[in-house]
Enzyme design. Structure first.
Site, mmCIF file in Angstrom:
data_model
loop_
_atom_site.group_PDB
_atom_site.id
_atom_site.type_symbol
_atom_site.label_atom_id
_atom_site.label_comp_id
_atom_site.label_asym_id
_atom_site.label_seq_id
_atom_site.Cartn_x
_atom_site.Cartn_y
_atom_site.Cartn_z
ATOM 1 N N THR A 107 52.639 57.038 10.758
ATOM 2 C CA THR A 107 52.030 58.092 9.933
ATOM 3 C C THR A 107 51.558 59.247 10.815
ATOM 4 O O THR A 107 51.765 60.423 10.488
ATOM 5 C CB THR A 107 50.827 57.524 9.130
ATOM 6 O OG1 THR A 107 51.287 56.427 8.349
ATOM 7 C CG2 THR A 107 50.214 58.576 8.232
ATOM 8 N N TRP A 109 54.584 61.112 12.102
ATOM 9 C CA TRP A 109 55.205 61.920 11.040
ATOM 10 C C TRP A 109 54.591 63.330 11.047
ATOM 11 O O TRP A 109 55.279 64.313 10.783
ATOM 12 C CB TRP A 109 54.969 61.254 9.678
ATOM 13 C CG TRP A 109 55.498 62.056 8.521
ATOM 14 C CD1 TRP A 109 56.753 62.005 7.983
ATOM 15 C CD2 TRP A 109 54.787 63.048 7.763
ATOM 16 N NE1 TRP A 109 56.859 62.896 6.943
ATOM 17 C CE2 TRP A 109 55.673 63.544 6.784
ATOM 18 C CE3 TRP A 109 53.489 63.571 7.804
ATOM 19 C CZ2 TRP A 109 55.309 64.529 5.869
ATOM 20 C CZ3 TRP A 109 53.122 64.547 6.905
ATOM 21 C CH2 TRP A 109 54.032 65.015 5.941
ATOM 22 N N HIS A 110 53.299 63.399 11.352
ATOM 23 C CA HIS A 110 52.618 64.693 11.292
ATOM 24 C C HIS A 110 53.049 65.644 12.388
ATOM 25 O O HIS A 110 52.937 66.860 12.223
ATOM 26 C CB HIS A 110 51.096 64.500 11.344
ATOM 27 C CG HIS A 110 50.519 64.077 10.040
ATOM 28 N ND1 HIS A 110 50.508 62.766 9.645
ATOM 29 C CD2 HIS A 110 49.983 64.778 9.021
ATOM 30 C CE1 HIS A 110 49.962 62.678 8.440
ATOM 31 N NE2 HIS A 110 49.645 63.885 8.040
ATOM 32 N N GLY A 111 53.520 65.129 13.499
ATOM 33 C CA GLY A 111 53.930 66.075 14.530
ATOM 34 C C GLY A 111 54.362 65.399 15.800
ATOM 35 O O GLY A 111 54.009 64.242 16.068
ATOM 36 N N PHE A 163 54.247 70.564 9.552
ATOM 37 C CA PHE A 163 54.684 69.167 9.576
ATOM 38 C C PHE A 163 56.006 69.013 8.842
ATOM 39 O O PHE A 163 56.548 67.977 8.762
ATOM 40 C CB PHE A 163 53.621 68.257 8.955
ATOM 41 C CG PHE A 163 52.263 68.479 9.565
ATOM 42 C CD1 PHE A 163 52.138 68.550 10.943
ATOM 43 C CD2 PHE A 163 51.144 68.650 8.795
ATOM 44 C CE1 PHE A 163 50.892 68.780 11.523
ATOM 45 C CE2 PHE A 163 49.894 68.873 9.366
ATOM 46 C CZ PHE A 163 49.777 68.945 10.722
#
Lengths: 460, 154
Positions: A313, A316-318, A460
């Protein structure tokens, strides 16, 4: 193009709505798709190819997976690999090679490519469709226009909510738009716009100013004000975008899943993640956590599952170490909460639980918002007095600058104002409509003087 | 048939990636190396390095728009010389930065136009160049050389 821009509000949206409602119902999906492609191509004239590729490739893959059950698994794996390769190359390639160069002290040359906007969102939607088709939970869509609209629909294309195909399949084929739906959509859009323009942008300016403080200018007070402002900014920015997306969807006859449910009133981290970015949390639950075994496994395996899901998770954001650390931080805390703190939290007064949750979340935003781990640790140290004084003239300036936005933001992040508004709406509909018009005009006046106001989640 | 279509699409995707990677790519070095290429070039005489707040003050470029930036400005207030190298957050941020620079050039041209025509001439010959999400803007006698440095970085 962003929703909070004058071009979108006065040209794109009215044109789209007029054409959409002028054409017969059977042509509405084509129109919405064409305008969605235009919307994306406006900001990404080159990368629009990737979005179109995703539409066609996943449409064909869905049909192919459903066509032959015996060989469905390798076909699914192939399609997922292509999607992950596309996301991975554009989002993580530079990070991957940069990290190898740093770790091994070598110099593999690589180019830093701009991140295609929304790629994380539309790739995840496509993967959820493919997996659902493979599991037999949905029929593959045989209409390429409808399927492409699912991937590319402009209200949720750039920054979610991540819509699962089974939630919207029926609406793609047969939708009903009522006057009530349309007016509720407009109302939701205006509320989202106000969250973004009036609250998020104002609070964001405070945080940017705090981060720009030079050597010897920062203080404990200023750093806390800064991160409190960011805590509220990211909520209003992202939930404002989600409100606008849900509102726009409703205007066009689609009902998207809610993405936020007042996360800052949570009394535990577990509850926080049931209220924050709900469409992403449920995506990871359905497609990663449960296939890994969820909680119906041994304790060590369950701990492993949680840590994997939350590290992913974060990633996924960066493509940066601080996002990995941010995800892992929540993973560890959720494990601790599940196996150690749960019983303790049950016995504590709710105000203590709320403060505990807020503290954990605020610290997490430091890791999330700073450019790298070193800067995050420096900021965190400063918040607790390491290397900075408690207060100075700059701190007093920030107290004066931020007091009102912080108080207003804190109040608006709770459900009470919205409940009050809904009650008043029942009793005085004309008055509340007038209030929304005034809110919209105030937003416009802010937008005239602030042309660049991207959403935080665009990166993102 | 569907399988062949999928393979053809993947080939098209790879071709697209190759073209994009080689046509509109940023320099293949870190921002610090780009900055060093300028500081070590000996082309920054008379310019002082400014901080983020001064970048926002003079050009209206806020930290939300960029990942990293270096901005030099003439120590002499009667000079319009300045150089900016910047790594934007994304393409939309880059467009916003270019707009800020355009406004800056217009404002400076108005300011210097009446009493310092030689500075106004430098502003007319300013450089503004982008590679991927890297961007350079410069006003000064060395502007063309700054642009060559930018385009010479691999």
């Amino acid at each position: 193009m962003v929703f909070s821009s004058l071009l979108f509000l006065f040209v794109f949206l009215p044109c789209t709505l007029i054409v959409y409602f002028l054409v017969p119902a059977r042509a509405q999906n084509v129109i919405l798709l064409l305008f969605s492609i235009l919307f994306y191509a406006w900001g990404e004239p080159v990368y629009v190819f990737l979005m179109l590729f995703s539409c066609v490739f996943n449409y064909v893959s869905g049909l192919d997976i459903a066509a032959d059950e015996r060989h469905a698994k390798p076909k699914l794996i192939f399609a997922l690999v292509v999607n992950i390769f596309m996301l991975g190359f554009f989002k993580y390639w530079g990070f991957f090679l940069g990290s190898i160069n740093d770790i091994f002290g070598i110099h593999i040359p690589y180019h830093d490519l701009p991140l295609p906007i929304g790629i994380s969102f539309f790739t995840f939607q496509a993967m959820s469709y493919l997996i659902d088709v493979y599991r037999g939970e949905v029929e593959p869509n045989r209409n390429i226009i409808d399927f492409s609209l699912y991937i590319a629909m402009f209200p949720q294309l750039i920054a979610g909510p991540i819509v699962k195909y089974h939630d919207i399949a029926q609406q793609l084929r047969n939708k009903r738009i009522t006057r009530v739906d349309f007016s509720l959509g407009v109302q939701r859009f205006v509320v989202g716009l106000a969250k973004k323009v009036l609250l998020a942008n104002t609070l964001g300016a405070v945080y940017v100013s705090v981060c720009a403080l030079g050597e010897g200018e920062a203080s404990v007070v200023a750093l806390w004000i800064g991160i409190l402002a960011y805590t509220l900014q990211i909520y209003f920015d992202f939930s404002g975008y989600s409100d606008m997306a849900i509102g726009l969807g409703r205007m066009f006859g689609f009902q998207f899943q809610e993405n936020f449910n007042y996360p800052y009133i949570s009394k535990s981290i577990t509850e926080f993640w049931r209220r924050w970015h709900m469409s992403l949390s449920s995506w990871f639950r359905d497609y990663v956590y449960i296939p890994l075994g969820g909680n119906r496994v041994s304790v060590p395996r369950h701990v492993f599952n949680i840590l994997v899901v939350w590290t992913l998770t974060g990633f996924w954001h960066g493509a940066a170490w601080n996002f990995l650390a941010w995800g892992f931080y929540f993973g560890v805390l959720l494990v601790v909460e599940k196996y150690v703190l749960a019983r303790v939290l049950e016995k504590l007064p709710s105000v203590v639980c709320s403060l505990y949750t807020l503290f954990i979340v605020i610290v997490s935003w430091v890791i999330f918002s700073q450019p790298d781990l070193g800067a995050a640790l420096g900021y965190l140290g400063g918040m607790f007095g390491i290397g900075v004084e408690f207060a100075n003239a700059h701190a007093l300036y920030f107290v004066r600058l931020a007091a009102v936005p912080l108080i207003v933001g804190a109040i608006c992040s709770r459900p009470n104002p919205w409940r009050w508004f809904t009650r008043k709406q029942m009793a005085h509909p004309a008055l509340t409509t007038a209030a929304l018009v005034v809110l919209f005009v105030v937003c416009l006046s802010f937008l005239v003087f602030d042309s660049y106001n991207p959403f935080l989640y665009f990166r993102f | 048939m569907l399988r062949i279509v999928r393979y053809v699409l993947v080939v098209v995707l790879i071709a697209f990636i190759v073209v994009v990677y080689h046509s509109n790519a940023s320099p293949a070095v870190s921002f610090q190396e780009v900055e060093a290429a300028y500081t070590e070039s000996g082309l920054l005489d008379g310019l002082d390095l400014q901080n983020a707040r001064q970048l926002e003050r003079y050009l209206g470029i806020t930290p939300e728009m960029y990942e990293e930036a270096a901005y030099w400005k003439a120590a002499n207030p009667m000079s319009a010389d300045e150089l900016l190298i910047i790594r934007a957050k994304d393409e939309q941020a880059l467009a916003a930065i270019e707009e800020c620079v355009e406004n800056r050039v217009n404002d400076q041209t108005t300011l210097f136009g009446d009493y310092a025509p030689e500075e106004a001439a430098k502003l007319a010959d300013h450089i503004s160049d982008a590679r991927g999400i890297y961007y350079v803007y410069g006003v000064g006698d060395a502007a063309d050389e700054w642009d060559r440095v930018f385009n010479g970085i691999q």
